[in-house]
Design a protein around this motif. Structure first.
Motif, PDB file in Angstrom:
ATOM      1  N   LEU A  51      57.147-127.835 -25.283  1.00  0.00           N
ATOM      2  CA  LEU A  51      55.876-127.256 -25.699  1.00  0.00           C
ATOM      3  C   LEU A  51      56.015-126.520 -27.022  1.00  0.00           C
ATOM      4  CD1 LEU A  51      54.342-125.861 -22.378  1.00  0.00           C
ATOM      5  CD2 LEU A  51      53.819-127.996 -23.581  1.00  0.00           C
ATOM      6  N   ARG A  52      57.113-125.818 -27.179  1.00  0.00           N
ATOM      7  CA  ARG A  52      57.358-125.086 -28.418  1.00  0.00           C
ATOM      8  C   ARG A  52      57.610-126.038 -29.591  1.00  0.00           C
ATOM      9  NH1 ARG A  52      60.560-121.257 -25.370  1.00  0.00           N
ATOM     10  NH2 ARG A  52      59.675-119.173 -25.487  1.00  0.00           N
ATOM     11  N   GLU A  53      58.544-126.958 -29.401  1.00  0.00           N
ATOM     12  CA  GLU A  53      59.030-127.759 -30.512  1.00  0.00           C
ATOM     13  C   GLU A  53      58.136-128.944 -30.846  1.00  0.00           C
ATOM     14  OE1 GLU A  53      63.042-128.844 -29.666  1.00  0.00           O
ATOM     15  OE2 GLU A  53      63.801-126.787 -29.943  1.00  0.00           O
ATOM     16  N   GLN A  54      57.466-129.514 -29.856  1.00  0.00           N
ATOM     17  CA  GLN A  54      56.649-130.699 -30.123  1.00  0.00           C
ATOM     18  C   GLN A  54      55.153-130.389 -30.148  1.00  0.00           C
ATOM     19  OE1 GLN A  54      58.066-134.248 -27.838  1.00  0.00           O
ATOM     20  NE2 GLN A  54      59.623-132.842 -27.063  1.00  0.00           N
ATOM     21  N   MET A  55      54.692-129.552 -29.224  1.00  0.00           N
ATOM     22  CA  MET A  55      53.278-129.221 -29.168  1.00  0.00           C
ATOM     23  C   MET A  55      52.949-127.996 -30.025  1.00  0.00           C
ATOM     24  SD  MET A  55      50.594-130.558 -27.610  1.00  0.00           S
ATOM     25  CE  MET A  55      51.123-131.346 -26.091  1.00  0.00           C
ATOM     26  N   GLU A  56      53.988-127.200 -30.342  1.00  0.00           N
ATOM     27  CA  GLU A  56      53.816-125.943 -31.078  1.00  0.00           C
ATOM     28  C   GLU A  56      52.813-125.029 -30.356  1.00  0.00           C
ATOM     29  OE1 GLU A  56      52.895-126.766 -35.149  1.00  0.00           O
ATOM     30  OE2 GLU A  56      54.808-127.777 -35.522  1.00  0.00           O
ATOM     31  N   HIS A  57      52.914-125.062 -29.048  1.00  0.00           N
ATOM     32  CA  HIS A  57      52.045-124.225 -28.217  1.00  0.00           C
ATOM     33  C   HIS A  57      52.615-122.821 -28.124  1.00  0.00           C
ATOM     34  CE1 HIS A  57      49.137-123.303 -25.070  1.00  0.00           C
ATOM     35  NE2 HIS A  57      50.119-122.866 -24.290  1.00  0.00           N
ATOM     36  N   GLU A  58      51.765-121.828 -28.270  1.00  0.00           N
ATOM     37  CA  GLU A  58      52.216-120.443 -28.185  1.00  0.00           C
ATOM     38  C   GLU A  58      51.378-119.634 -27.207  1.00  0.00           C
ATOM     39  OE1 GLU A  58      52.260-118.821 -32.101  1.00  0.00           O
ATOM     40  OE2 GLU A  58      54.114-119.856 -32.666  1.00  0.00           O
ATOM     41  N   GLY A  59      50.673-120.304 -26.347  1.00  0.00           N
ATOM     42  CA  GLY A  59      49.794-119.602 -25.430  1.00  0.00           C
ATOM     43  C   GLY A  59      50.392-119.388 -24.058  1.00  0.00           C
ATOM     44  N   THR A  60      49.520-119.284 -23.082  1.00  0.00           N
ATOM     45  CA  THR A  60      49.921-119.035 -21.704  1.00  0.00           C
ATOM     46  C   THR A  60      50.346-120.334 -21.028  1.00  0.00           C
ATOM     47  OG1 THR A  60      48.354-117.204 -21.568  1.00  0.00           O
ATOM     48  CG2 THR A  60      49.131-118.128 -19.487  1.00  0.00           C
ATOM     49  N   VAL A  61      51.362-120.242 -20.190  1.00  0.00           N
ATOM     50  CA  VAL A  61      51.813-121.377 -19.389  1.00  0.00           C
ATOM     51  C   VAL A  61      51.918-120.916 -17.942  1.00  0.00           C
ATOM     52  CG1 VAL A  61      53.580-123.132 -19.051  1.00  0.00           C
ATOM     53  CG2 VAL A  61      53.148-122.255 -21.353  1.00  0.00           C
ATOM     54  N   ILE A  62      51.386-121.710 -17.041  1.00  0.00           N
ATOM     55  CA  ILE A  62      51.536-121.456 -15.601  1.00  0.00           C
ATOM     56  C   ILE A  62      52.750-122.249 -15.149  1.00  0.00           C
ATOM     57  CG2 ILE A  62      50.493-121.752 -13.326  1.00  0.00           C
ATOM     58  CD1 ILE A  62      47.738-121.465 -14.738  1.00  0.00           C
ATOM     59  N   CYS A  63      53.798-121.551 -14.735  1.00  0.00           N
ATOM     60  CA  CYS A  63      55.088-122.176 -14.414  1.00  0.00           C
ATOM     61  C   CYS A  63      55.381-122.141 -12.916  1.00  0.00           C
ATOM     62  CB  CYS A  63      56.218-121.441 -15.152  1.00  0.00           C
ATOM     63  SG  CYS A  63      56.083-121.456 -16.944  1.00  0.00           S
ATOM     64  N   SER A  64      56.434-122.843 -12.542  1.00  0.00           N
ATOM     65  CA  SER A  64      56.961-122.808 -11.167  1.00  0.00           C
ATOM     66  C   SER A  64      55.871-123.048 -10.132  1.00  0.00           C
ATOM     67  CB  SER A  64      57.677-121.472 -10.911  1.00  0.00           C
ATOM     68  OG  SER A  64      58.721-121.284 -11.846  1.00  0.00           O
ATOM     69  N   ASN A  65      55.020-124.060 -10.405  1.00  0.00           N
ATOM     70  CA  ASN A  65      53.946-124.451  -9.486  1.00  0.00           C
ATOM     71  C   ASN A  65      52.979-123.312  -9.178  1.00  0.00           C
ATOM     72  OD1 ASN A  65      54.825-127.114  -9.258  1.00  0.00           O
ATOM     73  ND2 ASN A  65      56.193-126.635  -7.556  1.00  0.00           N
ATOM     74  N   GLY A  66      52.750-122.451 -10.159  1.00  0.00           N
ATOM     75  CA  GLY A  66      51.777-121.376  -9.983  1.00  0.00           C
ATOM     76  C   GLY A  66      52.380-120.030  -9.669  1.00  0.00           C
ATOM     77  N   ALA A  67      53.679-119.973  -9.445  1.00  0.00           N
ATOM     78  CA  ALA A  67      54.302-118.696  -9.079  1.00  0.00           C
ATOM     79  C   ALA A  67      54.477-117.765 -10.266  1.00  0.00           C
ATOM     80  CB  ALA A  67      55.655-118.938  -8.411  1.00  0.00           C
ATOM     81  N   VAL A  68      54.505-118.318 -11.481  1.00  0.00           N
ATOM     82  CA  VAL A  68      54.768-117.510 -12.675  1.00  0.00           C
ATOM     83  C   VAL A  68      53.707-117.771 -13.737  1.00  0.00           C
ATOM     84  CG1 VAL A  68      56.378-117.050 -14.571  1.00  0.00           C
ATOM     85  CG2 VAL A  68      57.250-117.503 -12.268  1.00  0.00           C
TER      86      VAL A  68
END
Length: 267
Positions: A51-68
């Protein structure tokens, strides 16, 4: 369309870790049009490099199937829903009663712990020097477990999930996302991608009807059902396809990009 919520692996990221240029362009065009974007993945925060290197996304990410809930710009955990150690170990005993040769691991806020037998012996070297140890030895009292994993060998993933889920539902929420691998991913009860996405959308004052979601595996099912416009990948798991209101072309055909291009043309 006010919010796009997309899974990563098998949806926009291939087995080679790459995101196609067409997909990157479609997401950038959506952002330029004022559409909010959040990625919703089973991956932990430390695996967000594409996401960082290819999408250059710097926003929110919902990780670990919603736990984080994670802020990629500041590398900060915004919130985490954890599995109590006592529930983890109780679920472990139940699963061993069903399948005595299953291996276990725990994803924590700080890192990853795995038991002997969770991965092939030759694969341990790929895990950054982690030494397999029983979880009751490696997990410290303060370790915040956000995902508990169980890996079966020579088991069908769907059958494994169907057997384990009802047996441990009072302790953990079980799902799976690895095609062809009997790897169960377990979170605190009531936690899945849809729950955290719904809270995130509400914080932006966006209703489910204005959310377009993409996914391909059983861990995406609740999210695809919740979103007003949930698209399962044509290349995805039959359960995800059956649950979604809509179907996107296959991953190999840049299915997400195709849908976004068509929807953006209508804005």
């Amino acid at each position: 369309m006010r919010l796009i919520a997309s899974d990563l692996d098998g949806t926009i990221i291939g087995r080679d870790g790459k995101i196609s240029s067409r997909t990157v362009r479609a997401f950038r065009d959506a952002a330029d049009a004022g559409v909010q974007i959040v990625f919703v993945t089973g991956r932990p925060p430390r695996w967000l490099t594409p996401l960082r290197e290819q999408m250059e996304h710097e926003g929110t990410v919902i990780c670990s199937n919603g736990a984080v809930l994670y802020d990629l710009a500041t590398d900060r955990v915004l919130s985490a829903q954890t599995v109590p150690h006592r529930d983890l170990f109780a679920a472990r005993e139940i699963i061993l009663g069903l399948h005595p040769h299953v291996g276990f691991a725990a994803e924590t806020i700080e890192g990853f712990q795995l038991e002997p037998g969770f991965v092939e012996s030759g694969s341990v070297e790929l895990l950054g020097g982690i030494v397999p140890r029983p979880l009751h030895e490696s997990l410290r009292p303060g370790d915040a477990v956000v995902k508990f994993l169980a890996r079966g060998h020579d088991l069908d993933p769907d059958v494994f999930l169907a057997q384990v889920r009802p047996a441990v539902s009072h302790l953990v929420e079980a799902t799976h996302s690895a095609s062809g691998v009997a790897l169960l991913e377990m979170a605190r009860p009531g936690i899945n991608k849809a729950v955290t996405l719904a809270h995130y959308a509400a914080s932006l004052e966006i209703d489910a009807a204005d959310v377009v979601a993409f996914g391909d595996m059983p861990n995406d099912i609740e999210m695809l059902e919740w979103a007003g416009h949930g698209y399962a990948m044509a290349s995805g798991h039959p359960g995800a396809i059956d649950a979604a209101r809509f179907k996107a072309p296959a991953f190999e055909d840049d299915g997400v990009a195709q849908i976004l291009e068509a929807r953006l043309a209508l804005l």
